[in-house]
Design an enzyme around this catalytic site. Structure first.
Site, mmCIF file in Angstrom:
data_model
loop_
_atom_site.group_PDB
_atom_site.id
_atom_site.type_symbol
_atom_site.label_atom_id
_atom_site.label_comp_id
_atom_site.label_asym_id
_atom_site.label_seq_id
_atom_site.Cartn_x
_atom_site.Cartn_y
_atom_site.Cartn_z
ATOM 1 N N HIS A 29 0.846 -1.197 0.000
ATOM 2 C CA HIS A 29 0.000 0.000 0.000
ATOM 3 C C HIS A 29 0.886 1.253 0.000
ATOM 4 O O HIS A 29 1.288 1.732 1.061
ATOM 5 C CB HIS A 29 -0.899 0.014 1.239
ATOM 6 C CG HIS A 29 -1.785 -1.183 1.353
ATOM 7 N ND1 HIS A 29 -1.317 -2.426 1.717
ATOM 8 C CD2 HIS A 29 -3.127 -1.322 1.147
ATOM 9 C CE1 HIS A 29 -2.325 -3.293 1.729
ATOM 10 N NE2 HIS A 29 -3.420 -2.647 1.380
ATOM 11 N N HIS A 69 -1.325 -1.333 7.219
ATOM 12 C CA HIS A 69 -0.978 -1.381 5.800
ATOM 13 C C HIS A 69 -0.012 -0.257 5.430
ATOM 14 O O HIS A 69 0.604 -0.295 4.365
ATOM 15 C CB HIS A 69 -2.245 -1.312 4.938
ATOM 16 C CG HIS A 69 -3.046 -0.060 5.116
ATOM 17 N ND1 HIS A 69 -4.008 0.072 6.083
ATOM 18 C CD2 HIS A 69 -3.025 1.118 4.447
ATOM 19 C CE1 HIS A 69 -4.559 1.273 6.012
ATOM 20 N NE2 HIS A 69 -3.965 1.938 5.020
ATOM 21 N N ASP A 154 -8.463 7.070 7.965
ATOM 22 C CA ASP A 154 -9.918 7.131 7.772
ATOM 23 C C ASP A 154 -10.587 5.806 8.135
ATOM 24 O O ASP A 154 -11.666 5.786 8.730
ATOM 25 C CB ASP A 154 -10.236 7.481 6.316
ATOM 26 C CG ASP A 154 -9.839 8.912 5.963
ATOM 27 O OD1 ASP A 154 -10.346 9.842 6.607
ATOM 28 O OD2 ASP A 154 -9.029 9.094 5.036
ATOM 29 N N ASN A 184 -6.991 11.748 4.452
ATOM 30 C CA ASN A 184 -6.734 12.001 3.030
ATOM 31 C C ASN A 184 -7.973 11.801 2.153
ATOM 32 O O ASN A 184 -7.898 11.939 0.926
ATOM 33 C CB ASN A 184 -5.578 11.134 2.526
ATOM 34 C CG ASN A 184 -5.816 9.643 2.739
ATOM 35 O OD1 ASN A 184 -6.933 9.155 2.590
ATOM 36 N ND2 ASN A 184 -4.765 8.918 3.089
ATOM 37 N N HIS A 264 -3.763 3.424 -3.370
ATOM 38 C CA HIS A 264 -3.943 2.936 -2.003
ATOM 39 C C HIS A 264 -3.370 1.551 -1.791
ATOM 40 O O HIS A 264 -2.589 1.337 -0.860
ATOM 41 C CB HIS A 264 -5.432 2.936 -1.633
ATOM 42 C CG HIS A 264 -5.700 2.566 -0.198
ATOM 43 N ND1 HIS A 264 -5.546 1.286 0.290
ATOM 44 C CD2 HIS A 264 -6.108 3.324 0.852
ATOM 45 C CE1 HIS A 264 -5.845 1.266 1.574
ATOM 46 N NE2 HIS A 264 -6.193 2.489 1.937
ATOM 47 N N GLU A 411 -17.091 -4.152 25.065
ATOM 48 C CA GLU A 411 -16.191 -5.279 25.306
ATOM 49 C C GLU A 411 -14.917 -5.224 24.465
ATOM 50 O O GLU A 411 -13.821 -5.491 24.975
ATOM 51 C CB GLU A 411 -16.928 -6.601 25.037
ATOM 52 C CG GLU A 411 -18.054 -6.913 26.003
ATOM 53 C CD GLU A 411 -19.385 -6.261 25.635
ATOM 54 O OE1 GLU A 411 -20.369 -6.493 26.357
ATOM 55 O OE2 GLU A 411 -19.433 -5.509 24.626
ATOM 56 N N ASP A 469 -32.569 -15.347 31.298
ATOM 57 C CA ASP A 469 -32.170 -14.342 30.305
ATOM 58 C C ASP A 469 -32.309 -14.856 28.881
ATOM 59 O O ASP A 469 -32.337 -14.076 27.932
ATOM 60 C CB ASP A 469 -30.730 -13.886 30.548
ATOM 61 C CG ASP A 469 -30.639 -12.881 31.684
ATOM 62 O OD1 ASP A 469 -31.658 -12.240 31.987
ATOM 63 O OD2 ASP A 469 -29.554 -12.745 32.274
ATOM 64 N N HIS A 473 -28.222 -14.663 25.878
ATOM 65 C CA HIS A 473 -27.196 -14.597 26.916
ATOM 66 C C HIS A 473 -26.588 -15.960 27.243
ATOM 67 O O HIS A 473 -25.752 -16.061 28.147
ATOM 68 C CB HIS A 473 -27.785 -13.995 28.201
ATOM 69 C CG HIS A 473 -27.940 -12.511 28.146
ATOM 70 N ND1 HIS A 473 -28.592 -11.865 27.123
ATOM 71 C CD2 HIS A 473 -27.505 -11.529 28.992
ATOM 72 C CE1 HIS A 473 -28.564 -10.556 27.350
ATOM 73 N NE2 HIS A 473 -27.905 -10.330 28.457
#
Length: 672
Positions: A29, A69, A154, A184, A264, A411, A469, A473
């Site tokens: 890249h 990358h 990004d 960019n 890229h 998490e 639950d 769960h």
């Protein structure tokens, strides 16, 4: 302050090396690496503090790359520091090379983290910033005065984990964290506006960050932004650098190749490559060159660093003489050795849930392991990490003396920030949530395994016995998933993850002992919500250290082996009582860790599970969890569907996880 022309020349040198690495490898890249060269050049040649003679110095600044990358940019800049040779750059992406396609942690080479899955790298950085604050509160600012730098793209901004890292870094006021956002507006297959139009600056400001927007290819603006960020006392800083994808790149016909999606993720190729190298001031016939003036720039910085580091080290020595006990403690914390823990005072409550037994262990660790941090995804009173919390208090922006990290319902962010704490050095992290939500953490577990980070994952509510639950769960396939990783070896031939699912409270203590002793890989503790019957009287729990051991019927004269982990072991014992009445001779084996068992000698494995034996396995998860242990001729009774909502004892009855039903299943198996 270096001349702008020299800084541009050095950045172009990085671009030439980066684009040439990709060209020679015929993959990689180049575009992002070319756009980010100005920032990394200013950072590495003027701001980053490190010891040129000891790259592992604990007082160094740390740089965490998120977009792995863009490794050609990092390797090229590190080559200017003398940490990679030209030949090693030429071997980019090749077998046995220290320059793989995405960087892998190598502190001696200046690579603080393995990067690749976008979003994780800068979250590691946020965790490292927490670690520095935590250690400063314990040891003093004299030895903890470094800066954590992160580099994000990004793609990393788009990954959901960035929301958690941004929220927590702002909440905790991590002013020791400076992040450069290489904005960019181009990504692999589209321009960014096709997928995002948010006001990133406003978002980070709302989280409590200082935000600066600059021309990311202008050395003077980068320098000013870094200087301002270093002076910030209350907030982390985001520097949004508007950069040019493929800066300096030219097409075959000599026209600009900048701002192109095509730069890229692929080599420029042919005349485009040659034209680009010439445009940047290099020789396409001999591109792997460090210009003399760039050598001098980085050599001058290293001379500056020798004086800076010498002054800091004198400060550290003065501190050590004034605080000899803390100095010894700090040395031990950064040694990578397992902490010394006195487990002799632990008294488990017979028949308690293994999550409660874990809580007892955590309370001991909170008192004895002063560099341990525990975290929970808003479940501390349920996953019982509150055993640790009750002995300390939560970290806040104004007080990092507490050792509990409140992550909120996030998490993956929690796991990555805890990993980052360890990557910083000096901190031993643990984090908890429900086992079913380990699904959110899988990318982080894998990265911890790759980097050999000895984080402790605490997962409670380990089976359908979560009960009311319901199936959302109730883990069914989760143990099979983590056991697959347990079978995977890392580059050093060790199990990539060590997994323990203890059978009762006392076995939980032994599993925690092993978890704290394991400083080579991540450890997972899988714990029950419900109370679990104690194993038969006289059980030698120390044998749990071998991964699997006989807990009942140790006699070699048996008709069948009953095998399980966790709370199912007590169900087997209930079935065994009925089987013995039919004069069926039983051996019961508890397997808290199949991986550890597989590492034992063939003789021991044969002793516990002799070839030719009839073996019946019981698991509250997918049958495949135990199929490798029972063998082709064995039988596993497990769960092959999602669970249901009902009290756990009702579920035991309905799903057949009772002593009476397992008795019938074993009888039917023996009759075949």
């Amino acid at each position: 302050m270096n001349d702008v022309n020299l800084m541009n020349r050095a950045a172009d040198n990085i671009r030439i090396l980066a684009v040439s690495m990709v060209e020679k490898a015929k993959s990689g890249h180049p575009g992002g690496a070319m756009g980010g060269a100005d920032f990394i050049n200013v950072l590495f040649s003027e701001f980053l503090v490190y010891d040129p003679e000891d790259h592992t110095w604990t007082g160094r600044d740390r740089f965490y790359l998120d977009p792995g990358h863009m490794s050609p940019m990092l390797y090229a800049a590190l080559a200017l520091q003398g940490k990679f040779t030209i030949d090693e750059l030429k071997a980019f992406r090749q077998w046995g090379s220290p320059t793989p396609g995405h960087p892998e942690r190598d502190i001696a080479r200046g690579i603080e983290n393995t990067s690749g899955p976008l979003g994780q790298g800068h979250t590691f950085a946020a965790g490292a910033a927490v670690a520095e604050k935590f250690l400063a509160a314990r040891l003093g600012k004299e030895v903890m005065q470094h800066t954590i730098y992160a580099y994000i793209s990004d793609g990393g901004i788009q990954e959901e984990i960035s929301q958690g890292a941004g929220r927590l870094a702002g909440l905790l006021g991590l002013n020791n964290l400076i992040m450069f956002y290489d904005s960019n507006d181009i990504q692999l297959s589209t321009e960014c506006e096709a997928v995002m139009r948010e006001d990133t600056a406003a978002k980070y400001a709302a989280w409590g960050w200082k935000v600066l927007t600059i021309d990311g290819n202008n050395a003077d603006e980068i320098r000013r932004a870094l200087t301002e960020a270093k002076a910030e006392l209350k907030r982390p800083t985001l520097i949004i650098g508007k950069t040019v994808m493929g800066k300096g790149a030219l097409k075959d016909d000599g026209t600009s190749y900048e701002h192109s999606v095509k730069t890229h993720g692929a080599p420029l190729g042919g005349e485009a490559y040659s034209n680009t190298v010439k445009n940047l001031g290099g020789d396409p016939a001999d591109p792997f060159v460090v210009f003399d003036e760039v050598k001098n720039l980085y050599a001058a910085r290293q001379e500056e660093l020798k004086h800076i580091v010498a002054a800091r080290r004198r400060q550290e020595e003065t501190w050590a003489k004034a605080h000899p006990e803390k100095a010894v403690e700090m040395q031990e914390w950064f040694s990578g050795r397992a902490p010394k823990v006195d487990w002799s005072g632990i008294a488990q409550v017979e028949g308690s849930a293994t999550r409660a037994a874990s809580s007892v262990c955590l309370s001991v660790l909170a008192e004895q392991v002063h560099n341990m941090v525990c975290s929970s995804a808003d479940l501390s009173n349920s996953d019982k990490t509150d055993g640790f919390l009750k002995k300390t208090h939560s970290m806040t922006a104004d007080d990092f003396s507490g050792a509990f990290f409140q992550a909120g319902v996030s998490e993956l962010t929690m796991a990555c920030m805890c990993i980052g704490m360890y990557l910083h050095g000096g901190v031993l992290p643990a984090c908890g949530t429900f086992f079913v939500f380990s699904d959110y953490m899988k990318p982080a577990i894998r990265m911890a395994a790759l980097m050999e980070v000895p984080i402790k994952f605490i997962w409670s509510h380990d089976a359908f016995r979560v009960g009311e639950d319901g199936p959302t769960h109730e883990p069914v396939e989760q143990e099979a998933q983590i056991r697959l990783m347990e079978k995977l070896k890392n580059h050093h031939g060790r199990d990539s993850v060590r997994v323990f699912r203890p059978a009762d409270a006392d076995e939980t203590t032994v599993c925690w002992q092993m978890a704290m002793e394991n400083m080579d890989t991540p450890t997972a503790l899988v714990l029950s919500r419900q109370n679990v019957t104690k194993l038969p009287t006289g059980n030698d729990y120390s044998q749990a250290r071998r991964g699997a051991y006989v807990v009942a019927g140790s006699d070699d004269d048996f008709d069948i082996i009953l095998l399980a982990s966790g709370s199912e072991v007590s169900t087997l014992e209930a079935a065994a009582e009925l089987l013995r009445k039919d004069n069926i001779r039983i051996r019961i084996v508890s397997v808290p860790s199949e991986g550890l068992f597989r590492n034992q000698t063939p003789e021991y494995q044969e002793k516990i599970l002799p070839h030719g034996s009839k073996i019946f396995g019981l698991t509250a998860g997918l049958p495949v969890t135990l199929e490798g242990l029972v063998g082709a001729e064995g039988r596993v009774f497990g769960l092959s569907s999602f669970g249901f909502s009902a009290p756990y004892k009702v579920l035991d009855e309905k799903l057949g996880f009772t002593g009476e039903h397992i008795y019938k299943e074993v009888k039917a198996f023996l009759a075949k």
